[in-house]
Design a protein around this motif. Structure first.
Motif, short mmCIF file in Angstrom:
data_model
loop_
_atom_site.label_atom_id
_atom_site.label_comp_id
_atom_site.label_asym_id
_atom_site.label_seq_id
_atom_site.Cartn_x
_atom_site.Cartn_y
_atom_site.Cartn_z
N LYS A 42 0.83 -1.20 0.00
CA LYS A 42 0.00 0.00 0.00
C LYS A 42 0.86 1.25 0.00
N ARG A 43 1.96 1.22 0.73
CA ARG A 43 2.84 2.38 0.78
C ARG A 43 3.47 2.62 -0.60
N GLU A 46 0.84 4.20 -2.86
CA GLU A 46 0.59 5.59 -2.48
C GLU A 46 1.72 6.50 -2.98
N GLU A 47 2.96 6.03 -2.88
CA GLU A 47 4.08 6.83 -3.38
C GLU A 47 4.03 6.94 -4.90
N THR A 51 -0.84 9.91 -3.63
CA THR A 51 -2.07 10.14 -2.86
C THR A 51 -2.21 9.06 -1.81
N ASN A 52 -3.17 9.23 -0.90
CA ASN A 52 -3.41 8.26 0.16
C ASN A 52 -4.55 7.33 -0.23
N LEU A 53 -4.39 6.04 0.08
CA LEU A 53 -5.43 5.06 -0.19
C LEU A 53 -6.37 4.93 1.00
N THR A 76 -12.96 8.99 -5.24
CA THR A 76 -12.87 7.85 -4.33
C THR A 76 -14.27 7.29 -4.10
N THR A 104 -7.62 2.32 -9.32
CA THR A 104 -7.06 1.55 -8.22
C THR A 104 -8.20 0.90 -7.44
#
Length: 315
Positions: A42-43, A46-47, A51-53, A76, A104
């Motif tokens: 996940k990290r 996101e990178e 953006t943040n999931l 989202t 995603t």
């Protein structure tokens, strides 16, 4: 696990590692499918997206603002996918994100809708030029699967209704099965309403490609028709449940009627027996024919009561 679908020389290729992010730009990434991802996966995503999931807790929130949100750069969507079981249905939370043309998805369980779309992408990649097309394809497949489940549920309801019409024995288990069907019907309806709300939001978004509006409108009409069908199925189950309860009450009333009639028939003989059981001098006491006369009078009274009840349709 992360499965990456990306464009390369006009073809859609796949990779099952986040290492591919080092060799492709974001604009070539078509679909990032996160299936029960680890924290590191996940990290990395996101990178890559910048953006943040959504977390699982955020995906399970029921507020409208949490189910669908839109910013200048992304959309989202949190929704639930129906998973049929042997007896009951379960809901699994899934999170979608559209950043540019990149789609995603985050899920914890295998879903047939995703597998079908991934197979179609391999055979006909031209049908899925953007992440919006993939999301629309998943929703279309999901609505078709929901329609199949509703059809199977309708057939099951028809079988239960036929059992009642044929006069088969209805008992506690029968009522429990009907109650479970009602619960499944409500879960299916909730799932379709959630898809209806999501499709409506996508239609209102300026980010949705105009070419998809026609398909989304058709899916919205299909969702509306499925909601109407689930409402009808639920009403049919309620009617069936009331019918079964009525039949059970009729059977219980028949049993109580039999006990009441038997009690009434035995009441006069019991009264006579009680009188002649008293320790006092009574008529017909002391002869050899006393027991026969008393028994005969009891029988005559019982027969008279039976004739009276039958004339009044009480038996």
């Amino acid at each position: 696990m992360v499965e990456v679908f990306y464009y390369s020389n006009g073809q859609i290729l796949t990779a099952e590692s986040t290492d591919i992010f080092k060799s492709i730009p974001v604009k070539d990434a078509l679909w990032l499918d996160l299936f029960d991802p680890t924290v590191d996966e996940k990290r990395d995503v996101e990178e890559f997206l910048g953006t943040n999931l959504q977390s699982r807790a955020q995906a399970e929130e029921i507020e409208s603002s949490s189910r669908y949100s839109e910013t200048a750069d992304s959309i989202t969507v949190n929704t639930d996918f129906l998973i049929p079981g042997p007896e009951s249905y379960a809901m699994e939370s899934v999170s979608f994100m559209l950043t540019g043309n990149t789609f995603t998805s985050i899920r914890q369980v295998p879903l047939r809708s995703f597998t079908d779309i991934q197979r179609r992408m391999q055979f006909n990649p031209g049908l899925y030029p953007t992440g919006f097309h993939i999301l629309a394809g998943i929703l279309e497949t999901r609505i078709d699967l929901d329609a199949d489940m509703i059809e199977l549920m309708s057939k099951e309801i028809a079988q239960y209704s036929k059992r009642v019409s044929l006069g088969e024995d209805v008992n506690e288990d029968f009522l429990i099965d009907i109650n479970q069907l009602q619960e499944n019907s409500m879960i299916v309806r909730e799932n379709i309403v959630d898809k209806q709300r999501m499709i409506s939001s996508l239609l209102k978004s300026d980010k949705t490609p105009d070419i998809l509006n026609g398909k989304l409108n058709i899916m919205l009409k299909d969702a509306n028709s499925l909601i109407t069908h689930t409402d009808f199925s639920f009403e049919r189950l309620e009617y069936l449940q009331n019918t079964v309860l009525g039949l059970i009450n009729l059977d219980q009333n028949k049993i109580m009627k039999v006990f009441t009639i038997v009690s009434l028939l035995l009441m006069p003989p019991t009264l006579i027996a009680s009188i002649y059981g008293m320790n006092i001098k009574l008529p017909l006491i002391g002869g050899n024919w006393d027991i026969i006369v008393i028994a005969a009078s009891m029988i005559v009274i019982v027969l008279a009561l039976i004739i009276l009840f039958r004339r009044r349709n009480l038996m």
